[in-house]
Design an enzyme around this catalytic site. Structure first.
Site, PDB file in Angstrom:
ATOM      1  CB  SER A 103     -11.618   1.835  -1.624  1.00 45.45           C
ATOM      2  OG  SER A 103     -10.407   2.096  -2.295  1.00 45.45           O
ATOM      3  CG  ASP A 146      -0.882   1.366   3.437  1.00 45.66           C
ATOM      4  OD1 ASP A 146      -0.337   0.259   3.276  1.00 45.66           O
ATOM      5  OD2 ASP A 146      -1.920   1.722   2.843  1.00 45.66           O
TER       6      ASP A 146
END
Length: 338
Positions: free
Chosen positions: A282, A96
């Protein structure tokens, strides 16, 4: 150093899962992980629900976990999915926000089945050149590559930007053709971290006082779809910041005022379009932290990590299960169902 073949680890690249997702109107979950508990929860949820899954590793997470261990964690994830009764798991190991050719090459060489090269902060031509360099190398080993056009605001690991810049639809055809990417991350209003919007960008619910974020730019997404029909589109920064985890964290000593994410109904809408990969990080961190804080507050005598990390793992499993079934629609979407 000998190059590690991800296929021998049981991993897959993203090409076929993206094709099915685009055609079927659902999105593949791309969950970031940093530790064993996150990995266990991700695989348990995806295997139980027969969902393809992308295990995402940031540059920082790779340094934290160690590249050699990650290779075996990827292979172990596939074996664990089979142990859970999923005979034909589809697990991709993805870098990522790779920020250099060297990092992407190292991941390809060490068994990653997919990499992202993020040149979105560079001038347009430099972004194309860097992305193409990564594509040319990765495709030699049948590793898929994600590029990015547009800039997301927010902070997450090494990724940081003060302001977002929406993707320009007029650039996507040229970028995709000249770079050769397999998928394209775009900016339509999502953002990194647990504070995706500033209070002044939102309205407040008069009853609860909680922030209501602005809608995503679906008009830009529609234009991109017209320009690149059927092309795999990716949304980064797509955590919803569930209020229940924020409330638990704040109740047991945390301090997350005005944390706000992307409403899940907007992600469901995006998943039914050409958006075939939705990144969620998150929310996992929030679920984990909520479980740890709550458990230690209620049991200050605990010092065994398994006691509080086990609760955190349960919270994350519940969250991943919800995302797969209620937001992304990727359950029962494996190429071969048992």
């Amino acid at each position: 150093m000998a190059i590690v073949d991800y296929k021998k680890l049981g991993l897959v690249n993203t090409r076929e899962m993206f094709k099915r997702a685009v055609n079927g109107g659902w999105a593949v979950p791309a969950f970031n992980f940093n530790n064993l508990e996150q990995l266990q929860a991700i695989i348990k949820a995806s295997a139980t629900l027969k969902s393809p899954v992308i295990l995402q590793v940031s540059k920082g997470a790779r340094q934290y976990a160690d590249p050699v261990l990650l290779r075996y964690l990827g292979a172990g994830a596939v074996a664990y999915a089979k142990e859970l009764g999923c005979n034909y798991p589809e697990v991709a190991l993805h870098l990522d926000h790779g920020d250099s050719f060297e990092l992407c090459k190292s991941c390809v060489d060490n068994g990653f089945s997919s990499v992202m090269i993020d040149g979105s902060a560079l001038p347009y031509e430099e972004n194309i050149a860097l992305t193409k360099k990564v594509v040319d190398y990765a495709h030699q080993y049948d590793v898929t590559v994600e590029g990015e056009l547009g800039v997301l605001a927010g902070v997450e690991d090494e990724v940081s930007a003060e302001e977002s810049h929406y993707t320009r639809p007029e650039e996507v055809i040229d970028f995709s053709k000249r770079s050769g990417v397999d998928s394209l991350a775009i900016s339509i209003g999502t953002s990194h971290g647990a504070y995706k919007f500033k209070p002044e960008q939102c309205t407040r619910d008069p009853k609860t006082g909680r922030l209501i974020p602005p809608p995503l730019a679906f008009d830009i997404l529609a234009e991109i779809e017209k320009k690149l029909p059927g092309f795999p589109i990716v949304l980064h920064g797509s955590s919803s910041v569930p209020q229940k985890y924020v409330d638990i964290i704040n109740e047991y000593g945390g301090n997350l005022p005005d944390a706000v994410g992307i409403p899940e109904e907007q992600l469901r809408k995006a998943a039914k379009s050409a958006v075939c990969k939705i990144n969620i990080d998150s929310d996992s961190r929030l679920a984990f932290t909520a479980g740890v804080r709550e458990t230690l507050a209620k049991h200050p005598e605990y010092f065994d990590p398994r006691k509080y990390c086990g609760v955190a793992r349960d919270y994350m499993f519940e969250m991943y299960e919800h995302k797969i079934t209620e937001v992304l629609g990727s359950d029962n979407k494996l190429a071969k169902l048992d």
